[in-house]
Design an enzyme around this catalytic site. Structure first.
Site, PDB file in Angstrom:
ATOM      1  N   GLN A  95       0.802  -1.223   0.000  1.00 40.90           N
ATOM      2  CA  GLN A  95       0.000   0.000   0.000  1.00 40.90           C
ATOM      3  C   GLN A  95       0.838   1.277   0.000  1.00 40.90           C
ATOM      4  OE1 GLN A  95      -2.666  -1.689   3.325  1.00 40.90           O
ATOM      5  NE2 GLN A  95      -4.072  -0.398   2.176  1.00 40.90           N
ATOM      6  N   ARG A 118       3.834   0.252  12.958  1.00 44.46           N
ATOM      7  CA  ARG A 118       3.554  -1.085  12.434  1.00 44.46           C
ATOM      8  C   ARG A 118       3.607  -1.015  10.913  1.00 44.46           C
ATOM      9  NH1 ARG A 118      -1.907  -3.798  11.008  1.00 44.46           N
ATOM     10  NH2 ARG A 118      -1.181  -5.883  10.488  1.00 44.46           N
ATOM     11  N   HIS A 169       1.103  -9.099   4.732  1.00 44.21           N
ATOM     12  CA  HIS A 169      -0.120  -8.282   4.620  1.00 44.21           C
ATOM     13  C   HIS A 169      -0.626  -8.447   3.182  1.00 44.21           C
ATOM     14  CE1 HIS A 169      -2.326  -4.652   6.488  1.00 44.21           C
ATOM     15  NE2 HIS A 169      -2.920  -4.854   5.327  1.00 44.21           N
ATOM     16  N   ASN A 197      -1.713 -10.608   8.578  1.00 46.65           N
ATOM     17  CA  ASN A 197      -2.719  -9.577   8.753  1.00 46.65           C
ATOM     18  C   ASN A 197      -4.041 -10.071   8.182  1.00 46.65           C
ATOM     19  OD1 ASN A 197      -3.592  -6.664   9.206  1.00 46.65           O
ATOM     20  ND2 ASN A 197      -4.158  -6.970   7.068  1.00 46.65           N
ATOM     21  N   GLU A 198      -5.062 -10.132   9.021  1.00 44.76           N
ATOM     22  CA  GLU A 198      -6.427 -10.394   8.568  1.00 44.76           C
ATOM     23  C   GLU A 198      -6.542 -11.558   7.587  1.00 44.76           C
ATOM     24  OE1 GLU A 198      -8.070  -6.748   7.046  1.00 44.76           O
ATOM     25  OE2 GLU A 198      -8.052  -5.794   9.005  1.00 44.76           O
ATOM     26  N   ASN A 237      -7.577  -5.805  14.622  1.00 45.91           N
ATOM     27  CA  ASN A 237      -7.940  -4.730  13.703  1.00 45.91           C
ATOM     28  C   ASN A 237      -9.438  -4.498  13.830  1.00 45.91           C
ATOM     29  OD1 ASN A 237      -5.329  -4.747  12.828  1.00 45.91           O
ATOM     30  ND2 ASN A 237      -5.791  -5.328  10.709  1.00 45.91           N
ATOM     31  N   TYR A 297     -12.727  -1.538  12.967  1.00 49.38           N
ATOM     32  CA  TYR A 297     -13.123  -0.286  12.303  1.00 49.38           C
ATOM     33  C   TYR A 297     -14.540   0.182  12.606  1.00 49.38           C
ATOM     34  CZ  TYR A 297      -8.899  -0.407   9.486  1.00 49.38           C
ATOM     35  OH  TYR A 297      -7.594  -0.392   9.092  1.00 49.38           O
ATOM     36  N   GLU A 342      -4.851  -2.006  14.099  1.00 52.94           N
ATOM     37  CA  GLU A 342      -5.428  -1.056  13.128  1.00 52.94           C
ATOM     38  C   GLU A 342      -6.754  -0.537  13.649  1.00 52.94           C
ATOM     39  OE1 GLU A 342      -6.042  -2.405   9.057  1.00 52.94           O
ATOM     40  OE2 GLU A 342      -4.068  -3.354   9.060  1.00 52.94           O
ATOM     41  N   TRP A 379      -4.806   3.382  11.747  1.00 52.83           N
ATOM     42  CA  TRP A 379      -4.709   3.183  10.299  1.00 52.83           C
ATOM     43  C   TRP A 379      -5.249   4.420   9.630  1.00 52.83           C
ATOM     44  CZ3 TRP A 379      -2.320  -0.470   7.423  1.00 52.83           C
ATOM     45  CH2 TRP A 379      -2.471  -0.321   6.037  1.00 52.83           C
ATOM     46  N   GLU A 410      -5.555   1.896  -1.457  1.00 52.44           N
ATOM     47  CA  GLU A 410      -6.620   1.230  -0.707  1.00 52.44           C
ATOM     48  C   GLU A 410      -7.156   0.027  -1.508  1.00 52.44           C
ATOM     49  OE1 GLU A 410      -7.494   0.957   2.206  1.00 52.44           O
ATOM     50  OE2 GLU A 410      -9.608   0.493   2.299  1.00 52.44           O
ATOM     51  N   TRP A 411      -6.256  -0.872  -1.874  1.00 51.93           N
ATOM     52  CA  TRP A 411      -6.596  -2.135  -2.524  1.00 51.93           C
ATOM     53  C   TRP A 411      -7.566  -1.938  -3.696  1.00 51.93           C
ATOM     54  CZ3 TRP A 411      -2.814  -4.972  -0.900  1.00 51.93           C
ATOM     55  CH2 TRP A 411      -2.338  -4.836   0.391  1.00 51.93           C
TER      56      TRP A 411
HETATM   57  C1  GBH Z   1      -7.863  -3.202   6.771  1.00 56.20           C
HETATM   58  O1  GBH Z   1      -8.884  -4.152   6.617  1.00 56.20           O
HETATM   59  C2  GBH Z   1      -6.611  -3.610   6.050  1.00 56.20           C
HETATM   60  O2  GBH Z   1      -5.764  -4.358   6.887  1.00 56.20           O
HETATM   61  C3  GBH Z   1      -5.868  -2.444   5.466  1.00 56.20           C
HETATM   62  O3  GBH Z   1      -4.880  -2.891   4.593  1.00 56.20           O
HETATM   63  C4  GBH Z   1      -6.837  -1.502   4.780  1.00 56.20           C
HETATM   64  O4  GBH Z   1      -6.227  -0.465   4.099  1.00 56.20           O
HETATM   65  C5  GBH Z   1      -7.770  -0.952   5.837  1.00 56.20           C
HETATM   66  O5  GBH Z   1      -8.445  -2.010   6.426  1.00 56.20           O
HETATM   67  C6  GBH Z   1      -8.825   0.004   5.316  1.00 56.20           C
HETATM   68  O6  GBH Z   1      -9.697  -0.661   4.459  1.00 56.20           O
HETATM   69  O7  GBH Z   1     -15.711  -5.925   0.646  1.00 56.20           O
HETATM   70  O8  GBH Z   1     -17.836  -5.257   1.524  1.00 56.20           O
HETATM   71  O9  GBH Z   1     -17.102  -7.567   1.737  1.00 56.20           O
HETATM   72  C7  GBH Z   1     -10.111  -3.755   7.197  1.00 56.20           C
HETATM   73  C8  GBH Z   1     -11.107  -4.849   7.301  1.00 56.20           C
HETATM   74  C9  GBH Z   1     -12.599  -6.253   6.242  1.00 56.20           C
HETATM   75  C10 GBH Z   1     -12.570  -3.977   5.629  1.00 56.20           C
HETATM   76  C11 GBH Z   1     -13.326  -6.579   4.990  1.00 56.20           C
HETATM   77  C12 GBH Z   1     -13.315  -4.281   4.363  1.00 56.20           C
HETATM   78  C13 GBH Z   1     -14.618  -5.825   3.197  1.00 56.20           C
HETATM   79  C14 GBH Z   1     -16.079  -5.761   3.218  1.00 56.20           C
HETATM   80  N1  GBH Z   1     -11.777  -5.090   6.053  1.00 56.20           N
HETATM   81  N2  GBH Z   1     -14.099  -5.481   4.509  1.00 56.20           N
HETATM   82  S1  GBH Z   1     -16.724  -6.168   1.660  1.00 56.20           S
END
Ligand code: GBH
Length: 480
Positions: A20, A77, A123, A169-170, A310, A312, A381, A431, A438-439
Site C-alpha cells: 500500500q 507497524r 499483509h 494480517n487479517e 484490527n 473499524y 489497526e 490506520w 486502498e486495494w
Molecule cells: C484493513 O482491513 C486492512 O488491513 C488495510 O490494509 C486496509 O487499508 C484498511 O483495512 C482500510 O480498508 O468488501 O464489503 O465484503 C479492514 C477490514 C474487512 C474492511 C473486509 C473491508 C470488506 C467488506 N476489512 N471489509 S466487503
C-alpha cells in the site's frame, strides 16, 4: 477531563502495509506479488491504478521516520514484502540481500528515532511465483514450509531489533476476499463473470486452515530458536467488527450477532486459543471446513503471545431463515447499517462497509477478552475514511474533523475497556500514517492522518488528525 486512564507504557502509533505504501516494485531485485499481477487485470481496481508508485515509501524512509516523530508516535507497524526478501518466495529460492538490507536499515532508523518497530510478515502480498508454482495458500504442504522459511530468514536478519511480530494480517480478508468473493488478489471465486477458476464454497476454508498452520509453524520456529535470545513476542492479527441485533427482541437476531463474530473472528481465534473451530461453523460448513489432525491442533493451540486486533466499525445483524447458501461465509445472516427502528449504526464514510460506532469497540474488546481468557491485546489497526474527502481542496481536506472525532470516540472506548472493564490492551496503531493504495478501491479512498499528493510527487501534508491523535493519547496516558 477523561475519566479513564491508560498506563504510562501504553504503546501507540500508526500502521501501514508494504504494497500500500512502498512502490518500487522492481527495484533491488523485488519480484511480483499476487497484488502486482492482480492490479494488471483490467477492471479489478476501481481507478485502474496499482501500487507501482503508491507513497514511494521505499525511497522515503527518512521522510516517513520524520513524520512519525512529528506525530509523536511511539511505535510504527509496517509489513514486509516477501517478494523483496525472497523474490520467488520458496525455501529453495535465493534470498535477496538487497531487499533484506533495506528493511534492516529501516528498523535501525526507526529505533534510532526512538520508535518501536512492529513488523507484519504478511499483509496479503504473496510472491506471485508461489501462486503460479503450486497454488499459494491452497497448498498446505508447500505454503506452510515456505512461510516458515521466510519467517526464519527475517528473524535471523533482524530478530534482535524487533520486539513485536505479526505473522498474518487479517487472514479472513485473504481467504474470503481472495478466494470467495474474488474482490482481492488472487481473485478466485465461483462467480464465473469474475474468474474462470475458483470454488467459493470450499477454497476459502482450505486457505484459512493453511494460514493457521503457517502462522503456528512460524510461531514455533520463533519460540524454539529466537525468542529466548531476542526477547520479542509474536501473534496473528484478526479483523472483526462489532455486531448489534437488527431486532433486539428477537433471540434469533441476538444469536446471529454472536455467530457473525464467530464466522469472522473466531474462525481463526478459536483454533489459536482452543485448538478447534467454532461449533457454529462446523455445523454450517460440515466437511467443507477442514479438520485439524491431533498434531495440527496441538501446534495451533496456544500460538499467540498477544492478540492483534484490527477494528473499524459495527453492523446491525438480522438472521436469515432457511438453509444457508453453499457460498455463504457470514453465518447465514444479513449485515445491515440500519436496525428495525430505522436508526443508523453510524454516519457514512467513503468506504461502503465502514460506519463508525465507538461503543462497539469497547464491547468487542471485552467480548474477546472474555472469550480468550484475558489475553494481552494490541490494537493493530483502527481508523476511518471520510465521505468525499478526495474531492475536497487541500486546505479543507487537511481539516479532517470527522477523523479527529472518530479517534476521540474510539480511543475513549479503548481507555474505558482498559480502565473500567479490565481488558489487557497495551497498544494501539491508527490506520493509517498516510493515505495509501486502498486495494480494490485504488487511491480514491483515503485513510491517512497525512495527505499524500499523488499527482505532486507524493509530497506529504499532515492533516489535523495527525496532531490530534497525540493530544488524545496525552490526555489518557498517566504521566506520573
Ligand atoms: C484493513 O482491513 C486492512 O488491513 C488495510 O490494509 C486496509 O487499508 C484498511 O483495512 C482500510 O480498508 O468488501 O464489503 O465484503 C479492514 C477490514 C474487512 C474492511 C473486509 C473491508 C470488506 C467488506 N476489512 N471489509 S466487503
Amino acid at each position: 477531563m477523561p475519566d479513564a486512564v491508560l498506563p504510562q507504557d501504553f504503546l501507540w502509533g500508526f500502521a501501514t502495509a508494504s504494497y500500500q505504501v512502498e512502490g518500487a516494485p522492481h527495484e533491488d531485485g523485488r519480484a511480483d506479488s499476487i497484488w502486482d499481477t492482480f492490479c494488471r487485470i483490467p477492471g479489478k481496481i476501481a481507478d485502474g491504478s496499482s501500487g507501482d508508485v503508491a507513497c514511494d515509501s521505499y525511497h522515503r524512509t527518512q521522510e516517513d521516520v520524520a513524520l512519525l516523530k512529528q506525530c509523536r508516535a511511539k511505535a510504527y507497524r509496517f509489513s514486509l514484502s516477501w517478494s523483496r526478501i525472497i523474490p520467488l518466495g520458496g525455501r529453495s529460492d535465493p534470498v535477496n540481500e538487497k531487499g533484506l538490507r533495506h528493511y534492516v536499515k529501516f528498523v535501525d532508523d526507526l529505533r534510532a528515532a526512538g520508535i518501536e518497530p512492529m513488523i507484519t510478515l504478511f499483509h496479503w502480498d504473496l510472491p506471485d511465483a508461489l501462486h503460479k508454482r503450486y497454488g499459494g495458500m491452497l497448498n498446505k504442504e508447500e505454503f506452510v514450509k515456505d512461510f516458515e522459511n521466510y519467517a526464519r530468514v527475517v528473524f535471523k536478519a533482524m530478530g534482535s531489533k524487533v520486539k513485536f511480530w505479526i505473522t498474518f494480517n487479517e487472514p479472513w480478508c485473504s481467504s474470503i476476499l481472495g478466494y470467495s468473493t474474488g474482490l482481492f488478489a488472487p481473485g478466485r471465486t465461483s462467480d464465473r463473470t469474475k474468474s474462470s477458476e475458483g470454488d467459493s464454497s470450499r477454497e476459502p476454508w482450505i486457505v484459512g486452515h493453511n494460514f493457521l498452520l503457517a502462522h503456528a509453524s512460524a510461531v514455533k520456529a520463533y519460540r524454539e530458536d529466537f525468542k529466548d535470545k531476542d526477547g520479542g513476542r509474536i501473534g496473528i492479527t484478526l479483523n472483526g467488527d462489532w455486531t448489534e441485533p437488527w431486532d433486539a427482541n428477537d433471540p434469533a437476531d441476538v444469536e446471529a450477532c454472536n455467530r457473525k463474530i464467530e464466522f469472522s473472528i473466531c474462525w481463526f481465534g478459536d483454533p489459536v486459543y482452543f485448538g478447534k473451530y467454532p461449533d457454529s461453523m462446523r455445523k454450517q460448513l460440515g466437511d467443507r471446513l477442514p479438520e485439524f489432525t491431533e498434531e495440527e491442533a496441538a501446534l495451533v493451540k496456544g500460538s499467540n503471545d498477544f492478540y492483534g486486533m484490527n477494528h473499524y466499525c459495527a453492523n446491525y445483524i438480522k438472521h436469515k431463515e432457511g438453509e444457508p447458501e453453499p457460498e455463504d461465509f457470514t453465518g447465514n445472516l444479513e449485515i445491515l447499517f440500519y436496525n428495525k427502528a430505522g436508526e443508523a449504526i453510524g454516519p457514512e464514510t467513503q468506504s461502503v462497509w465502514l460506519r463508525p460506532h465507538p461503543p462497539g469497540f469497547r464491547k468487542l474488546l471485552k467480548w474477546l477478552s472474555d472469550r480468550y481468557g484475558g489475553p494481552t491485546i494490541y490494537v493493530t489497526e483502527n481508523g476511518t475514511s471520510l465521505k468525499g474527502e478526495n474531492s475536497l481542496p487541500l486546505e479543507q481536506l487537511l481539516q479532517d474533523d470527522f477523523r479527529c472525532e472518530y479517534y476521540r470516540g474510539y480511543v475513549g472506548a479503548l481507555a474505558d475497556a482498559y480502565d473500567k472493564d479490565g481488558v489487557d490492551v497495551r497498544g494501539y496503531m491508527a490506520w493509517s500514517l498516510m493515505d495509501n493504495f486502498e486495494w480494490a478501491e485504488g487511491y480514491e479512498t483515503r485513510f491517512g492522518v497525512t495527505y499524500v499528493d499523488y499527482k505532486g510527487g507524493q509530497k506529504r501534508y499532515p492533516k489535523k488528525s495527525a496532531k490530534v491523535i497525540g493530544d488524545i493519547f496525552d490526555s489518557y496516558i498517566k504521566t506520573d
